[in-house]
Design an enzyme around this catalytic site. Structure first.
Site, PDB file in Angstrom:
ATOM      1  N   LYS A  26       0.835  -1.201   0.000  1.00  0.00           N
ATOM      2  CA  LYS A  26       0.000   0.000   0.000  1.00  0.00           C
ATOM      3  C   LYS A  26       0.872   1.253   0.000  1.00  0.00           C
ATOM      4  O   LYS A  26       0.644   2.175  -0.790  1.00  0.00           O
ATOM      5  CB  LYS A  26      -0.921   0.017   1.218  1.00  0.00           C
ATOM      6  CG  LYS A  26      -1.748   1.303   1.305  1.00  0.00           C
ATOM      7  CD  LYS A  26      -2.458   1.439   2.615  1.00  0.00           C
ATOM      8  CE  LYS A  26      -1.488   1.967   3.632  1.00  0.00           C
ATOM      9  NZ  LYS A  26      -2.093   2.500   4.838  1.00  0.00           N
ATOM     10  N   ASN A  27       1.881   1.297   0.857  1.00  0.00           N
ATOM     11  CA  ASN A  27       2.712   2.501   0.954  1.00  0.00           C
ATOM     12  C   ASN A  27       3.470   2.778  -0.339  1.00  0.00           C
ATOM     13  O   ASN A  27       3.612   3.929  -0.748  1.00  0.00           O
ATOM     14  CB  ASN A  27       3.673   2.394   2.137  1.00  0.00           C
ATOM     15  CG  ASN A  27       2.950   2.459   3.465  1.00  0.00           C
ATOM     16  OD1 ASN A  27       1.839   2.969   3.561  1.00  0.00           O
ATOM     17  ND2 ASN A  27       3.567   1.923   4.497  1.00  0.00           N
ATOM     18  N   ARG A  74      -3.155  10.871   5.075  1.00  0.00           N
ATOM     19  CA  ARG A  74      -1.965  11.700   5.244  1.00  0.00           C
ATOM     20  C   ARG A  74      -0.992  11.560   4.075  1.00  0.00           C
ATOM     21  O   ARG A  74      -0.348  12.528   3.674  1.00  0.00           O
ATOM     22  CB  ARG A  74      -1.270  11.379   6.564  1.00  0.00           C
ATOM     23  CG  ARG A  74      -0.285  12.461   6.939  1.00  0.00           C
ATOM     24  CD  ARG A  74       0.091  12.433   8.371  1.00  0.00           C
ATOM     25  NE  ARG A  74       0.995  11.323   8.625  1.00  0.00           N
ATOM     26  CZ  ARG A  74       1.476  11.032   9.804  1.00  0.00           C
ATOM     27  NH1 ARG A  74       1.127  11.741  10.847  1.00  0.00           N
ATOM     28  NH2 ARG A  74       2.295  10.031   9.962  1.00  0.00           N
ATOM     29  N   CYS A  95      -5.069  22.419  10.208  1.00  0.00           N
ATOM     30  CA  CYS A  95      -3.928  23.193  10.687  1.00  0.00           C
ATOM     31  C   CYS A  95      -3.867  23.117  12.204  1.00  0.00           C
ATOM     32  O   CYS A  95      -4.837  23.403  12.882  1.00  0.00           O
ATOM     33  CB  CYS A  95      -4.073  24.638  10.233  1.00  0.00           C
ATOM     34  SG  CYS A  95      -2.668  25.664  10.660  1.00  0.00           S
ATOM     35  N   ARG A 129       3.958  20.603  12.354  1.00  0.00           N
ATOM     36  CA  ARG A 129       2.995  19.915  11.493  1.00  0.00           C
ATOM     37  C   ARG A 129       3.632  18.633  10.988  1.00  0.00           C
ATOM     38  O   ARG A 129       4.848  18.558  10.832  1.00  0.00           O
ATOM     39  CB  ARG A 129       2.623  20.802  10.304  1.00  0.00           C
ATOM     40  CG  ARG A 129       1.856  22.036  10.689  1.00  0.00           C
ATOM     41  CD  ARG A 129       1.614  22.888   9.441  1.00  0.00           C
ATOM     42  NE  ARG A 129       0.871  24.081   9.772  1.00  0.00           N
ATOM     43  CZ  ARG A 129       1.428  25.233  10.127  1.00  0.00           C
ATOM     44  NH1 ARG A 129       2.732  25.325  10.207  1.00  0.00           N
ATOM     45  NH2 ARG A 129       0.688  26.281  10.395  1.00  0.00           N
ATOM     46  N   VAL A 170       3.903  17.693   8.160  1.00  0.00           N
ATOM     47  CA  VAL A 170       4.495  17.906   6.838  1.00  0.00           C
ATOM     48  C   VAL A 170       5.602  18.959   6.856  1.00  0.00           C
ATOM     49  O   VAL A 170       6.068  19.384   5.808  1.00  0.00           O
ATOM     50  CB  VAL A 170       3.406  18.286   5.806  1.00  0.00           C
ATOM     51  CG1 VAL A 170       2.439  17.123   5.616  1.00  0.00           C
ATOM     52  CG2 VAL A 170       2.680  19.548   6.197  1.00  0.00           C
TER      53      VAL A 170
END
Length: 195
Positions: A20-21, A94, A118, A123, A125
């Site tokens: 999947k990844n 994500r 947010c 974060r 990312v």
């Protein structure tokens, strides 16, 4: 738990589904292709995350055709209609933030919702964005989204990017953005997972 009693020879065949990844990263990378269609094989089409990523790509104008029996997925990314994926897909997955690098590389910009909305502080990312900034991208936050743009008339440029820790997603995002950057990019402390 599981109890295994040995002493018997094993035999037969097992069909193993694709990772999947790995598939999620390959789906994002397909955005780098502006010409011929891309065919992915051994795709776990039954997984919700994979279906969400395909829907996200469709929200950008990517045409697709799945063959569940063969486990193949054909993608035509030649006619992107948007650089803003539907926020509901980004927030549901994500890994969907991975489209930021290829959109930036190919279209010169991406406007992507922050996964999970947010939040104050670090974060999930931040390393992606730090890497894109090192390649020359301008980054602006607006509400629960981030707008990433390449310098007008210059595009992205190769750079040395040092990650604070070996993040798989950040490594993938930077690699995809660097595909169209001028010059060489070196990622220090890069993730080394198979996908």
């Amino acid at each position: 738990g599981m109890l295994i009693r040995g002493g018997n020879q094993l035999g037969g065949e097992v069909a193993v589904s694709g990772s999947k990844n790995a598939v999620l990263a390959l789906l994002a990378a397909s955005l780098l292709s502006s010409g011929a269609s891309v065919r992915l094989s051994n795709v776990p089409l039954q997984l919700t995350d994979v279906r969400n990523m395909v829907s996200l790509l469709a929200s950008l104008g990517v045409a697709h055709r799945a063959d569940p029996e063969a486990g193949t997925l054909d993608l035509d990314c030649s006619r992107l209609t948007s650089v803003t994926p539907q926020p509901r897909y980004v927030r549901a997955l994500r890994a969907s933030f991975l489209v930021t690098g290829p959109l930036l590389a190919r279209a010169g910009e991406a406007c992507v919702a922050l996964p999970g909305g947010c939040k104050i502080g670090t974060r999930p990312v931040d390393l992606h964005l730090k890497g894109l900034a090192a390649l020359g991208a301008d980054i602006a936050f607006s509400g629960e989204s981030v707008h990433v743009t390449a310098p007008k008339g210059k595009g992205l440029r190769g750079a040395e990017v040092c990650l604070d820790y070996p993040s798989v997603g950040a490594t993938e995002t930077i690699m995809m953005a660097a595909c169209f950057a001028e010059g060489e990019t070196v990622i220090a402390n890069a993730a080394r997972e198979p996908e």
